[in-house]
Write an enzyme that holds these catalytic residues in place. Structure first.
Site, PDB file in Angstrom:
ATOM      1  N   GLU A   1      65.917  83.705  51.904  1.00 42.21           N
ATOM      2  CA  GLU A   1      67.164  84.545  51.912  1.00 42.21           C
ATOM      3  C   GLU A   1      68.551  84.097  51.289  1.00 42.21           C
ATOM      4  OE1 GLU A   1      68.535  87.301  51.645  1.00 42.21           O
ATOM      5  OE2 GLU A   1      68.304  88.325  53.835  1.00 42.21           O
TER       6      GLU A   1
ATOM      7  N   HIS B   1      60.150  90.984  55.351  1.00 47.78           N
ATOM      8  CA  HIS B   1      59.627  90.411  56.478  1.00 47.78           C
ATOM      9  C   HIS B   1      59.716  91.288  57.880  1.00 47.78           C
ATOM     10  CE1 HIS B   1      63.495  89.413  58.278  1.00 47.78           C
ATOM     11  NE2 HIS B   1      63.839  89.072  57.054  1.00 47.78           N
TER      12      HIS B   1
ATOM     13  N   ARG C   1      59.673  83.552  59.199  1.00 44.92           N
ATOM     14  CA  ARG C   1      59.566  85.261  59.272  1.00 44.92           C
ATOM     15  C   ARG C   1      59.048  85.995  58.000  1.00 44.92           C
ATOM     16  NH1 ARG C   1      65.124  83.886  58.982  1.00 44.92           N
ATOM     17  NH2 ARG C   1      66.447  84.990  57.061  1.00 44.92           N
TER      18      ARG C   1
END
Length: 226
Positions: free
Chosen positions: A85, A11, A61
């Site tokens: 993540e 990202h 993001r």
């Protein structure tokens, strides 16, 4: 899983990236530079790879970065929380000095490549398992000439690539993290290969000088005279 190639795209920049804060699964948006990176990175990636499917983390993001790329190629976007993540537990939102001060023992374990005890951090094995499961599922109906693009996050990508090319994500630390809106390209190996996948490219970007890329559109190409 029958896709011929997988591209992992990180990202764009966020305020946490700019401040050196550990993001993990904090759902923070792109900043102005990150939006600029996503726009330019999308066009650059599209010139290198014509993809068949775009899958993104559900964190904003990554999702917004993926939307830029999906628009360039006219692709539908699939959202999958399995490619979000790595969770860094109690350390999320903190800077490195804050982590070192608050968790000196655990931070020392981290620096030695061990799993810190007591900080509620997701293991690399757990991240690898969910990343590989997502890649397998989304690539299952693609052909040998197809490319699957996964828009994800720095730690999740390095762990996922490590596992995909047949290395132990707990033991092997040979990949550096990706810059914002840079990508890794993994291709299926030939029939006689000892591992099913091989890494062809890592940390590839849009071709801007790195200081320009990190500073964004306001970066001055000419030095200011004093």
């Amino acid at each position: 899983m029958s896709a011929g190639s997988v591209v992992f795209l990180r990202h764009g920049r966020t305020a946490y990236n700019a401040a050196g804060r550990l993001q993990g699964q904090v759902d923070i948006p792109l900043d102005e530079v990150g939006q600029w990176q996503a726009e330019h990175g999308a066009r650059a990636l599209a010139t290198f790879h014509a993809c068949s499917r775009v899958v993104a983390s559900d964190l904003v993001r990554a999702r917004v970065t993926a939307e830029h790329y999906a628009r360039v190629g006219g692709h539908e976007l699939v959202i999958d929380p399995r490619v979000r993540e790595r969770s860094f537990g109690d350390w999320e939102g903190l800077t490195r000095p804050e982590i070192e001060e608050g968790w000196p023992e655990e931070f020392a374990q981290w620096r030695r490549g061990e799993q810190p005890a007591g900080a509620s951090i997701e293991t690399r094995t757990e991240v690898a398992a969910r990343m590989l499961a997502a890649v397998d599922e989304h690539g299952a109906d693609l052909g040998a000439d197809d490319t699957l693009v996964i828009v994800s996050h720095g730690a999740a990508i390095t762990i996922g690539v490590t596992a995909l090319i047949g290395l132990d994500p707990e033991a092997w630390r040979g990949l550096n993290g990706l810059h914002n809106v840079h990508w890794s390209h993994v291709e299926r190996s030939g029939p006689a290969a000892t591992t099913p996948w091989r890494l062809l490219a890592h940390n590839v970007g849009a071709g801007f000088p790195l200081d320009h890329w990190n500073a964004g559109p306001d970066w001055n190409l000419e030095p200011t005279s004093v």
